[in-house]
Motif scaffolding. Structure first.
Motif, PDB file in Angstrom:
ATOM      1  N   VAL A  77       0.864  -1.186   0.000  1.00 23.78           N
ATOM      2  CA  VAL A  77       0.000   0.000   0.000  1.00 23.78           C
ATOM      3  C   VAL A  77       0.900   1.235   0.000  1.00 23.78           C
ATOM      4  CG1 VAL A  77      -1.848   1.236   1.201  1.00 23.78           C
ATOM      5  CG2 VAL A  77      -1.707  -1.260   1.357  1.00 23.78           C
ATOM      6  N   PHE A  78       0.698   2.100  -0.989  1.00 27.17           N
ATOM      7  CA  PHE A  78       1.452   3.362  -1.078  1.00 27.17           C
ATOM      8  C   PHE A  78       0.497   4.511  -0.740  1.00 27.17           C
ATOM      9  CE2 PHE A  78       2.886   6.861  -4.137  1.00 27.17           C
ATOM     10  CZ  PHE A  78       3.843   7.362  -3.262  1.00 27.17           C
ATOM     11  N   CYS A  79       0.908   5.369   0.176  1.00 22.42           N
ATOM     12  CA  CYS A  79       0.062   6.501   0.584  1.00 22.42           C
ATOM     13  C   CYS A  79       0.820   7.804   0.398  1.00 22.42           C
ATOM     14  CB  CYS A  79      -0.355   6.345   2.048  1.00 22.42           C
ATOM     15  SG  CYS A  79      -1.237   7.782   2.722  1.00 22.42           S
ATOM     16  N   ALA A  80       0.226   8.747  -0.339  1.00 19.72           N
ATOM     17  CA  ALA A  80       0.806  10.090  -0.519  1.00 19.72           C
ATOM     18  C   ALA A  80      -0.338  11.091  -0.613  1.00 19.72           C
ATOM     19  CB  ALA A  80       1.661  10.129  -1.784  1.00 19.72           C
ATOM     20  N   LEU A  81      -0.182  12.234   0.059  1.00 21.41           N
ATOM     21  CA  LEU A  81      -1.288  13.198   0.150  1.00 21.41           C
ATOM     22  C   LEU A  81      -0.946  14.567  -0.442  1.00 21.41           C
ATOM     23  CD1 LEU A  81      -2.572  12.364   3.761  1.00 21.41           C
ATOM     24  CD2 LEU A  81      -3.388  11.451   1.578  1.00 21.41           C
ATOM     25  N   PHE A  86       3.657  -1.410   3.587  1.00 20.72           N
ATOM     26  CA  PHE A  86       3.241  -0.076   3.155  1.00 20.72           C
ATOM     27  C   PHE A  86       4.411   0.890   3.085  1.00 20.72           C
ATOM     28  CE2 PHE A  86       2.718  -0.191   7.802  1.00 20.72           C
ATOM     29  CZ  PHE A  86       3.373   0.970   8.207  1.00 20.72           C
ATOM     30  N   LEU A  87       4.207   1.915   2.261  1.00 16.92           N
ATOM     31  CA  LEU A  87       5.120   3.057   2.156  1.00 16.92           C
ATOM     32  C   LEU A  87       4.267   4.318   2.206  1.00 16.92           C
ATOM     33  CD1 LEU A  87       7.691   4.676   1.488  1.00 16.92           C
ATOM     34  CD2 LEU A  87       7.378   4.061  -0.923  1.00 16.92           C
ATOM     35  N   VAL A  88       4.495   5.150   3.217  1.00 13.60           N
ATOM     36  CA  VAL A  88       3.748   6.399   3.387  1.00 13.60           C
ATOM     37  C   VAL A  88       4.700   7.567   3.147  1.00 13.60           C
ATOM     38  CG1 VAL A  88       2.492   7.857   5.034  1.00 13.60           C
ATOM     39  CG2 VAL A  88       2.139   5.376   5.044  1.00 13.60           C
ATOM     40  N   ALA A  89       4.335   8.469   2.232  1.00 11.96           N
ATOM     41  CA  ALA A  89       5.134   9.668   1.973  1.00 11.96           C
ATOM     42  C   ALA A  89       4.311  10.885   2.378  1.00 11.96           C
ATOM     43  CB  ALA A  89       5.510   9.743   0.495  1.00 11.96           C
ATOM     44  N   LEU A  90       4.674  11.502   3.499  1.00 11.92           N
ATOM     45  CA  LEU A  90       3.918  12.628   4.050  1.00 11.92           C
ATOM     46  C   LEU A  90       4.857  13.700   4.556  1.00 11.92           C
ATOM     47  CD1 LEU A  90       1.208  11.052   6.408  1.00 11.92           C
ATOM     48  CD2 LEU A  90       0.810  12.110   4.202  1.00 11.92           C
ATOM     49  N   LYS A  91       4.382  14.938   4.600  1.00  5.47           N
ATOM     50  CA  LYS A  91       5.140  15.988   5.272  1.00  5.47           C
ATOM     51  C   LYS A  91       5.065  15.730   6.788  1.00  5.47           C
ATOM     52  CE  LYS A  91       5.233  19.850   2.125  1.00  5.47           C
ATOM     53  NZ  LYS A  91       5.091  21.299   2.007  1.00  5.47           N
ATOM     54  N   PRO A  92       6.069  16.161   7.543  1.00  6.37           N
ATOM     55  CA  PRO A  92       5.984  16.011   9.001  1.00  6.37           C
ATOM     56  C   PRO A  92       4.723  16.690   9.535  1.00  6.37           C
ATOM     57  CG  PRO A  92       8.193  16.692   8.345  1.00  6.37           C
ATOM     58  CD  PRO A  92       7.333  16.787   7.113  1.00  6.37           C
ATOM     59  N   PRO A  93       4.130  16.147  10.603  1.00  6.36           N
ATOM     60  CA  PRO A  93       2.909  16.769  11.135  1.00  6.36           C
ATOM     61  C   PRO A  93       3.206  18.143  11.738  1.00  6.36           C
ATOM     62  CG  PRO A  93       3.708  15.048  12.611  1.00  6.36           C
ATOM     63  CD  PRO A  93       4.549  14.969  11.374  1.00  6.36           C
ATOM     64  N   VAL A 137       3.510  -2.734  -5.847  1.00  4.51           N
ATOM     65  CA  VAL A 137       2.528  -1.781  -5.302  1.00  4.51           C
ATOM     66  C   VAL A 137       1.140  -2.115  -5.851  1.00  4.51           C
ATOM     67  CG1 VAL A 137       1.866   0.652  -5.136  1.00  4.51           C
ATOM     68  CG2 VAL A 137       4.278  -0.002  -5.003  1.00  4.51           C
ATOM     69  N   GLY A 138       0.187  -2.341  -4.943  1.00  5.69           N
ATOM     70  CA  GLY A 138      -1.147  -2.770  -5.369  1.00  5.69           C
ATOM     71  C   GLY A 138      -2.271  -1.843  -4.953  1.00  5.69           C
ATOM     72  N   CYS A 139      -1.961  -0.849  -4.097  1.00  5.97           N
ATOM     73  CA  CYS A 139      -3.010   0.063  -3.625  1.00  5.97           C
ATOM     74  C   CYS A 139      -2.407   1.446  -3.448  1.00  5.97           C
ATOM     75  CB  CYS A 139      -3.578  -0.437  -2.298  1.00  5.97           C
ATOM     76  SG  CYS A 139      -4.876   0.613  -1.593  1.00  5.97           S
ATOM     77  N   PHE A 140      -3.156   2.463  -3.865  1.00  6.24           N
ATOM     78  CA  PHE A 140      -2.705   3.849  -3.776  1.00  6.24           C
ATOM     79  C   PHE A 140      -3.717   4.637  -2.948  1.00  6.24           C
ATOM     80  CE2 PHE A 140      -1.774   7.911  -6.494  1.00  6.24           C
ATOM     81  CZ  PHE A 140      -0.989   8.424  -5.475  1.00  6.24           C
ATOM     82  N   VAL A 141      -3.314   5.032  -1.739  1.00  9.29           N
ATOM     83  CA  VAL A 141      -4.143   5.879  -0.880  1.00  9.29           C
ATOM     84  C   VAL A 141      -3.720   7.317  -1.138  1.00  9.29           C
ATOM     85  CG1 VAL A 141      -4.805   6.454   1.492  1.00  9.29           C
ATOM     86  CG2 VAL A 141      -4.272   4.072   0.881  1.00  9.29           C
ATOM     87  N   ASN A 142      -4.644   8.160  -1.622  1.00  6.58           N
ATOM     88  CA  ASN A 142      -4.252   9.525  -1.980  1.00  6.58           C
ATOM     89  C   ASN A 142      -5.370  10.523  -1.721  1.00  6.58           C
ATOM     90  OD1 ASN A 142      -5.663  10.220  -4.743  1.00  6.58           O
ATOM     91  ND2 ASN A 142      -4.994   8.099  -4.939  1.00  6.58           N
ATOM     92  N   HIS A 143      -5.048  11.814  -1.892  1.00  6.03           N
ATOM     93  CA  HIS A 143      -5.940  12.929  -1.557  1.00  6.03           C
ATOM     94  C   HIS A 143      -6.854  13.318  -2.715  1.00  6.03           C
ATOM     95  CE1 HIS A 143      -2.550  14.380  -3.727  1.00  6.03           C
ATOM     96  NE2 HIS A 143      -2.962  15.622  -3.760  1.00  6.03           N
ATOM     97  N   CYS A 144      -6.670  12.710  -3.880  1.00  9.21           N
ATOM     98  CA  CYS A 144      -7.482  12.963  -5.074  1.00  9.21           C
ATOM     99  C   CYS A 144      -7.330  14.393  -5.594  1.00  9.21           C
ATOM    100  CB  CYS A 144      -8.956  12.617  -4.861  1.00  9.21           C
ATOM    101  SG  CYS A 144      -9.778  12.097  -6.396  1.00  9.21           S
ATOM    102  N   GLY A 145      -6.109  14.927  -5.498  1.00  8.95           N
ATOM    103  CA  GLY A 145      -5.794  16.108  -6.287  1.00  8.95           C
ATOM    104  C   GLY A 145      -5.926  15.712  -7.753  1.00  8.95           C
ATOM    105  N   PHE A 146      -6.163  16.679  -8.635  1.00  4.99           N
ATOM    106  CA  PHE A 146      -6.524  16.313 -10.011  1.00  4.99           C
ATOM    107  C   PHE A 146      -5.383  15.604 -10.745  1.00  4.99           C
ATOM    108  CE2 PHE A 146      -8.415  17.676 -14.296  1.00  4.99           C
ATOM    109  CZ  PHE A 146      -9.406  16.710 -14.227  1.00  4.99           C
TER     110      PHE A 146
END
Length: 442
Positions: free
Chosen positions: A254-258, A283-290, A330-339
């Motif tokens: 699962v790859f997650c990027a927002l 999983f691999l999560v790519a996020l800015k620090p909180p 990579v089989g799943c992409f969790v994202n913010h749905c920017g265009f």
């Protein structure tokens, strides 16, 4: 084929806008046209690697004026929280004299813009054409940017669609209201006064919304297609990511990027990390620090790194998103749905889980879930946030091969991907777009 033209490009000072403008510039340059690209000084270095035709695409750096409330070193939306965007917008308006000086000196044939609503007026003074190039979805414009529109009320003639004005949810209404107040005037003024409207989309996905916009503004709407860059085969995925991902079964990670603008509160950041852990999947999560943390490690839940060691990584830096999505593991992409991310997910082989935050992302999500039926959304609490369980449930629903919803979105996604990557689709849109521009310039 008409004569070659010289275009100015002046997008909003955010990488989510400047990057697709540069992708379009590359397509124009490929066909022999010249582009002068106006952008903040600091952004030039970050965008140079996207310029495939440096002899035809010239960067023209602008000095960002000092504005009360805007940090002195801020030049793009990535440098500030979303709450300060209004000050960056004010600074952009104050660059008008620099833009006019460049137009006077370089004499372009046309100028592409989005947020700078004064461009059409300026272009008329110099007898050049103005093109409002919209890089958000036609769905978003149809919902929130029609003349005399009222937020949440379908205008007369609104197309029959599963993408409804469903904004009863408090967090959705709040997000849309802020966005609506902030840039409604900018966008609608630009659309009403420009010579040409163009949108980064395609007829197959958003045709009825494009037709609706054309009727509302009584203008022809030109489409560029999704305008995604081709994968650069000369720059492979960085070795450490390739090594990490290759340690797992095909389609299991699962790859997650927002996106570049989302900065989570620490408790939200931790809930997201715990939700990824709860899936039981790599999983691999790519996020800015909180917010309040300088690194992602500072914000991680207690004991998290030890528990997920070897199967999960949370990364605070930039990653090669298209290459990660193309990796077979990579089989799943969790994202913010920017265009832009929406198009990337549609042409990938990954299952899609959506976690939108901003107004246009919420409307893109409706398009993906209700109209195209290719993804699922993480359900939210009444507070507007989500739980680790809701994130985990959404991911597992699409990753479980026996889940009926997972089967449905996988089937539909496969169908849409085939349409969007079909030979000639992208080049056909670009050819038609350039031909139409040349006709306007005759």
């Amino acid at each position: 084929m008409g004569s070659k033209f010289h275009a100015f490009m002046f997008p909003w000072f955010a990488f989510g806008h400047m990057t697709p403008y540069l992708h379009l510039a590359n397509k124009l340059a490929e066909k022999g046209h010249r582009v002068t690209f106006l952008l903040p000084k600091k952004a030039q270095k970050q965008l140079e690697h996207h310029n495939l035709f440096p002899e035809s695409i010239v960067f023209h750096p602008l000095t960002i004026p000092l504005v009360n409330g805007l940090p002195a070193d801020a030049e793009t939306a990535s440098d500030i929280p979303i709450s300060l965007d209004k000050f960056l917008s004010e600074a952009m308006d104050l660059t008008r004299d620099q833009v006019e000086a460049a137009v006077r000196a370089l004499k372009p044939d046309l100028i592409f813009f989005d947020f700078a609503h004064w461009v059409p007026e300026m272009a008329k003074d110099f007898m050049i054409k103005s093109v409002s190039y919209i890089i958000v979805s036609a769905t978003t414009i149809a919902h929130t940017h029609v003349p005399g529109g009222e937020l949440g009320v379908p205008p007369p003639g609104y197309p029959s669609s599963k993408v409804l004005f469903r904004i009863n949810d408090a967090h959705v209404l709040a997000s849309l209201s802020i966005y609506y107040k902030r840039i409604y005037h900018q966008i609608t003024t630009g659309l009403m006064n420009c010579d040409v409207i163009s949108i980064r989309t395609c007829e197959e996905v958003e045709g009825k919304f494009c037709d609706f916009i054309a009727r509302q503004y009584q203008r022809k709407v030109l489409l560029t297609g999704p305008m995604l860059p081709e994968l650069d085969k000369s720059k492979p995925l960085e070795e450490h990511w390739s090594h990490f991902l290759s340690g797992f079964e095909p389609g299991s990670v699962v790859f997650c990027a927002l996106g570049s603008q989302i900065i989570l509160e620490k408790d939200q950041f931790q809930e997201l990390c715990l939700g990824m852990e709860l899936t039981g999947l790599p999983f691999l999560v790519a996020l800015k620090p909180p917010r309040g943390s300088t690194t992602v490690q500072e914000g991680l839940p207690e004991g998290f790194e030890e528990r997920v060691k070897g199967r999960g990584v949370v990364w605070g830096g930039w990653v090669q998103q298209p290459l990660i999505l193309a990796h077979p593991s990579v089989g799943c992409f969790v994202n913010h749905c920017g265009f832009g991310t929406m198009w990337e997910s549609l042409v990938s082989d990954c299952q899609i889980v959506l976690l939108p935050f901003l107004s246009d992302q919420l409307l893109n999500t409706r398009l993906m879930i209700e109209e195209l039926e290719v993804s699922v959304e993480v359900s939210r609490e009444k507070t507007g946030w989500f739980s680790k369980e809701s994130l985990s449930d959404a991911v597992r629903s699409v990753m479980d091969k026996d889940n009926e919803l997972g089967k449905l979105v996988r089937r539909n996604h496969t169908k849409w991907k085939e349409i969007l990557v079909s030979p000639g689709l992208v080049s056909g849109y670009v050819d038609n777009f350039v031909d139409a521009l040349q006709e306007y310039l005759i």
